[in-house]
Motif scaffolding. Structure first.
Motif, mmCIF file in Angstrom:
data_model
loop_
_atom_site.group_PDB
_atom_site.id
_atom_site.type_symbol
_atom_site.label_atom_id
_atom_site.label_comp_id
_atom_site.label_asym_id
_atom_site.label_seq_id
_atom_site.Cartn_x
_atom_site.Cartn_y
_atom_site.Cartn_z
ATOM 1 N N SER A 73 0.818 -1.207 -0.003
ATOM 2 C CA SER A 73 -0.140 0.140 0.079
ATOM 3 C C SER A 73 0.932 1.398 0.051
ATOM 4 O O SER A 73 1.841 1.331 0.944
ATOM 5 N N ASP A 93 0.159 4.086 1.020
ATOM 6 C CA ASP A 93 0.061 5.002 1.979
ATOM 7 C C ASP A 93 0.346 4.311 3.368
ATOM 8 O O ASP A 93 0.889 4.993 4.062
ATOM 9 N N LYS A 94 0.088 2.852 3.366
ATOM 10 C CA LYS A 94 0.601 2.445 4.699
ATOM 11 C C LYS A 94 1.871 1.427 4.600
ATOM 12 O O LYS A 94 2.194 1.094 5.731
ATOM 13 N N GLU A 136 -5.448 -5.689 7.104
ATOM 14 C CA GLU A 136 -4.922 -4.714 6.572
ATOM 15 C C GLU A 136 -3.919 -4.061 7.575
ATOM 16 O O GLU A 136 -3.346 -2.796 7.370
#
Length: 422
Positions: free
Chosen positions: A232, A234-235, A257
């Motif tokens: 990801s 973003d993460k 997640e």
């Protein structure tokens, strides 16, 4: 497959350059003093973990095992079941760190002693694990393979021959690791023999292990899987994908997640280890680490960033594992110099804060005697480190508080990483 004859790579050292000016000589002198100090700190952490947590397994000669916590768990059943296989693998990795440090500082006798200590720990792990290195968790076995591979390399450097116990680990466990890698869920490695979860904590160390054994193709396929399925922007790297059985007999893919610090470290390590790894992607991972897995700390009106070391149980190891692989990136000439510098600063700042926040005491002092000062040291002292680098151990380790082996290995690993980067 084993790693008996796998190649090892040696990083070049700036210390080999000849100083040509007086000012350069002064810089080298400061660097050498700094390196000596960091070596002392890492050695203090090593001594303390050994003194407080490491002992013979059930008194059996020729064995060692790490006690999961102090004070120890009560009851025989509790102590048998809560021993944490993968914590022992991380302890072995830390032992190898100390052996490498001793050897590179010219302390060959000490390095030999550490190798013997590693062999005793491997015996303890095997005996505690009911006479085998095999268990139900592929990530556990992968961690032990990685540490044993490093032990084998250290043995070659120090003794001129590989380590038989380490090579035995490879012969027994490499076939196990290969069983974890299947086409289910599009590839990747299962976390356990329940075969319902494929994640980075298994796929990452297995990829690194296969690369170290020379199978870069299989390692690259694992990397491709977790980059395609778990990355990801973003993460950072997410944890994994569960295979959940539905009522109609079909399976549903469910992405976990959570993005943990050690997942980022494993992805960094795998990309650096595999031939042709994407170093530009490593830089992207590092940038997310610096943004999401560090904290701003202020001291003496100066702000700086440190690794977020907060965590208990297994989480007490996450930042230490991240630091190990971040240090690899900081030493890799393929990585952008600015990124390497930023990584170096974060690791060193974290190590400095851990050291400043340590608790030091005499473990042999009879603290229950009237008039004894708890700060008095009559013999050899030991240190305990705060599980939260941003807080002093006096805040996090109050009187009678349980101290976990995981957090102490983590601090030791970070101090060893800082020594490497001195």
């Amino acid at each position: 497959m084993s790693y008996e004859n796998s190649p090892t790579t040696q990083n070049s050292s700036n210390e080999r350059r000849r100083a040509t000016t007086a000012s350069h000589n002064q810089v080298l002198t400061a660097t050498q003093k700094d390196r000596i100090e960091r070596a002392k700190r890492a050695e203090r952490a090593s001594y303390s973990v050994n003194r407080l947590f490491v002992h013979r397994l059930m008194g059996v000669p020729g064995t060692l095992i790490g006690e999961p916590s102090l004070p120890p768990a009560k009851g025989f059943t509790k102590r048998v079941t809560d021993w944490n296989y993968w914590w022992q693998a991380q302890l072995l990795d830390a032992f190898v760190d100390s052996g490498e440090r001793a050897f590179h500082n010219g302390q060959k006798t000490e390095a030999k002693r550490v190798i013997d200590q590693c062999h005793r720990l491997l015996r303890g792990i095997r005996i505690h694990n009911f006479g085998t290195y095999v268990n139900s968790y592929y990530d556990d076995m992968a961690w032990l393979v990685l540490a044993a591979h490093r032990l084998n390399t250290l043995s070659r450097e120090v003794l001129g021959a590989g380590s038989d116990p380490a090579q035995e680990v490879g012969r027994i466990l490499y076939p196990q690791l290969r069983q974890a890698v299947t086409e289910d869920l599009g590839g990747g490695a299962f976390w356990s023999k329940a075969e319902d979860f494929k994640n980075l904590p298994a796929s990452g160390p297995i990829a690194i292990a296969l690369a170290r054994a020379g199978d870069h193709k299989a390692a690259a396929q694992l990397i491709g899987w977790f980059r395609e399925n778990l990355w990801s922007s973003d993460k950072g790297y997410l944890d994994g994908i569960k295979r959940v059985l539905q009522r109609d007999g079909s399976y549903e893919r469910v992405v976990e997640e959570a993005a943990f610090p050690y997942n980022q470290g494993l992805a960094i390590g795998a990309h650096l280890e595999v031939s042709g790894g994407d170093v530009r992607h490593v830089e992207d991972i590092v940038r997310i680490v610096l943004d999401r897995f560090t904290a701003t700390h202020e001291a003496e009106n100066t702000q700086f960033r440190i690794l977020d070391t907060r965590g208990t149980g297994d989480g007490g190891l996450f930042a230490g594992i991240l630091a190990r692989y971040l240090a690899d990136a900081a030493e890799d000439a393929r990585i952008d110099p600015k990124v390497r510098h930023a990584v170096r600063e974060v690791i060193i700042a974290t190590a400095e804060l851990l050291w400043a926040g340590r608790r030091e005491y005499d473990p042999d002092l009879p603290l229950n005697e009237p008039g004894v000062d708890v700060n008095e040291i009559r013999g050899d002292s030991v240190v305990l480190f705060s599980p939260d680098a941003s807080r002093h151990s006096s805040e996090t380790l109050g009187a009678g508080a349980k101290v976990e082996l995981s957090s102490q290995i983590q601090a030791w690993t970070i101090l060893e990483a800082a020594y490497r980067l001195a």
